[in-house]
Design an enzyme around this catalytic site. Structure first.
Site, PDB file in Angstrom:
ATOM      1  N   ASP A 172       0.772  -1.244   0.000  1.00  0.00           N
ATOM      2  CA  ASP A 172       0.000   0.000   0.000  1.00  0.00           C
ATOM      3  C   ASP A 172       0.809   1.303   0.000  1.00  0.00           C
ATOM      4  OD1 ASP A 172      -1.551  -2.203   0.574  1.00  0.00           O
ATOM      5  OD2 ASP A 172      -2.920  -1.113   1.879  1.00  0.00           O
ATOM      6  N   GLU A 195       0.273  -9.507  11.292  1.00  0.00           N
ATOM      7  CA  GLU A 195       0.270  -9.023   9.910  1.00  0.00           C
ATOM      8  C   GLU A 195       1.694  -8.737   9.428  1.00  0.00           C
ATOM      9  OE1 GLU A 195      -1.989  -5.439   9.504  1.00  0.00           O
ATOM     10  OE2 GLU A 195      -2.146  -5.602   7.322  1.00  0.00           O
TER      11      GLU A 195
HETATM   12  C1  GLC Z   1      -3.074  -4.539   3.075  1.00  0.00           C
HETATM   13  C2  GLC Z   1      -1.852  -5.137   2.391  1.00  0.00           C
HETATM   14  C3  GLC Z   1      -2.306  -6.023   1.258  1.00  0.00           C
HETATM   15  C4  GLC Z   1      -3.255  -7.086   1.788  1.00  0.00           C
HETATM   16  C5  GLC Z   1      -4.399  -6.480   2.604  1.00  0.00           C
HETATM   17  C6  GLC Z   1      -5.202  -7.525   3.360  1.00  0.00           C
HETATM   18  O1  GLC Z   1      -3.797  -3.723   2.232  1.00  0.00           O
HETATM   19  O2  GLC Z   1      -0.996  -4.151   1.951  1.00  0.00           O
HETATM   20  O3  GLC Z   1      -1.224  -6.612   0.623  1.00  0.00           O
HETATM   21  O4  GLC Z   1      -3.762  -7.850   0.760  1.00  0.00           O
HETATM   22  O5  GLC Z   1      -3.897  -5.581   3.547  1.00  0.00           O
HETATM   23  O6  GLC Z   1      -4.362  -8.259   4.193  1.00  0.00           O
END
Ligand code: GLC
Length: 416
Positions: free
Chosen positions: A160, A383
């Site tokens: 992101d 995460e």
């Molecule tokens: C964030 C991460 C992305 C992932 C999402 C759900 O947006 O950057 O890669 O798919 O979270 O975990």
């Protein structure tokens, strides 16, 4: 007796299971995310292969008529997440976002099939046309002139707020995102998340896409954000190779796939930035971004053994106690806790690690696998993690981190 952490990893997947799809984590990410879902499927294949196939089938049930497979499928509305289905205005069979994510699902379907000797052939063959359609959509709409794959929104690359996008982000008007209420910072501390001005720009792009009804030809001309991404390119290249192998083995249509592999390979090689001795992202119209990110180390996953990149990898493995940092720790942009600007992500380590293992770069693969094992066993299924301290960060009970444990990091001892 199942080892306690194996048991807990399975429990994370089971708890995040919503019947025929899996959420990344409750609260922060309450829907089906594309590449997270591919990881969940791979995790399930360790103990419930039927459920693994269902996961991938549900993902492809959201495929748009043009072949795109959305980055989020909003199966059930959840007020705790923003931006939801109305803001996106997706035009597929299931309420969805309007952008995609890196196609690890194509490669993982093959990985699961190799494990599942009974049902594999029919399940994989049934998914194959949809996977081929998705691959062709990338080839049609996302290549730059060199054959590298571009992302049209930072969320499309799945990294992101990576520094790779900083330059392209400045091309997005700041003023017109309108009023909205972010929900992510209700779940996770603001200093671990993208900033407000980043969010304004993310939403500007979503609004533009919705207004153009996700017309790709128009978006290609009008979207100010277009960046050739090493992660996306390497993952698309791997997916094309895997499709070609699957299609050949099962006697299915493979028209043009060998040429596509060559084109993507050229595209991937074109992302080599000599001035930093690393693969790099390239902003359309502006050239390389001079960013050293963990995405560069996905080259082996794509089948590219780059010896200079290997030198960089050896440095990256020693640079921090918990590699690999998502952004070079010696760079100005590095922030140990801010999402894609520093933290270690276990799922990236996994993709990098399996590529290294395929090239028999065992010393490097071992260091990475062992570091990932110790991170998860110390800090849990988070995460992402602070690469300097190993401190857990972001959402907890995260599906793809559980898969990394079950499939790779937690099997370190037994595989040795
Ligand atoms: C964030 C991460 C992305 C992932 C999402 C759900 O947006 O950057 O890669 O798919 O979270 O975990």
């Amino acid at each position: 007796m199942l080892d306690d952490l194996d048991h807990r990893a399975r429990q994370v997947l089971v708890n995040n299971d919503r019947g025929n799809y899996t959420i990344p984590t409750a609260g922060l990410y309450p829907y089906q995310w594309n590449w997270d879902s591919a990881f969940a499927a791979l995790g399930f294949s360790n103990f419930d292969v039927e459920r693994a196939w269902t996961e991938i089938e549900t993902l492809f049930a959201g495929q748009w008529p043009d072949g795109m497979v959305p980055h989020i499928l909003f199966h059930e509305v959840n007020e705790g997440y923003f931006p939801g289905p109305d803001i996106w205005g997706g035009i597929g069979p299931v309420p969805s976002s309007g952008i995609t994510q890196p196609p690890v699902a194509i490669s993982f379907a093959r990985r699961i099939a190799i494990r599942d000797s009974h049902r594999a052939e029919s399940r994989l063959a049934a998914l194959y046309p949809a996977m081929l359609g998705w691959h062709r959509w990338f080839m049609r709409w996302r290549l730059d002139a060199h054959g590298a794959v571009c992302v049209t929104h930072p969320w499309e690359g799945g990294r992101d707020n990576a520094p790779d996008w900083d330059r392209a982000m400045t091309k997005i008007p700041l003023e017109s995102a309108g009023r909205y209420h972010r929900r992510d910072t209700a779940h996770v501390a603001a200093e671990m998340r993208p900033k407000r001005e980043d969010y304004d720009r993310y939403l500007w792009l979503v609004n533009q896409g919705r207004e153009l009804q996700w017309n790709q030809a128009q978006l290609r001309d009008e979207n100010p954000f277009r960046v050739a991404d090493p992660a996306m390119t390497f993952i698309c290249l791997r997916a094309a190779r895997d499709l070609l192998a699957t299609g050949t083995e099962l006697g299915l249509e493979i028209d043009g796939l060998a040429a596509d592999v060559r084109r993507l390979q050229e595209g991937a090689e074109s992302l080599w930035n000599e001035s930093i001795n690393s693969f790099d992202s390239r902003t359309a119209g502006d050239g390389f971004n001079d960013v050293e990110s963990s995405a560069a180390f996905l080259c082996w996953y794509a089948g590219i053994d780059q010896r200079e990149q290997l030198k960089r990898l050896r440095i990256a493995l020693k640079q921090v106690p918990y590699p690999i940092a998502s952004c070079d720790p010696d760079s100005q942009q590095f922030e140990a806790l801010r999402y894609w600007r520093g933290p270690t992500w276990a799922f990236m380590n996994y993709l990098i690690g399996i590529g290294l293992e395929e090239f028999a770069l065992e010393d490097e693969a071992d260091i990475l696998r062992e570091a990932t094992r110790s991170l998860i066993s110390r800090s849990g299924f988070y995460e992402y993690y602070n690469p300097l301290t190993g401190q857990a960060a972001g959402g907890g009970s995260f599906a793809w981190t559980a898969t990394v444990w079950l499939d790779w990091a937690g099997r370190y001892e037994e595989d040795k």
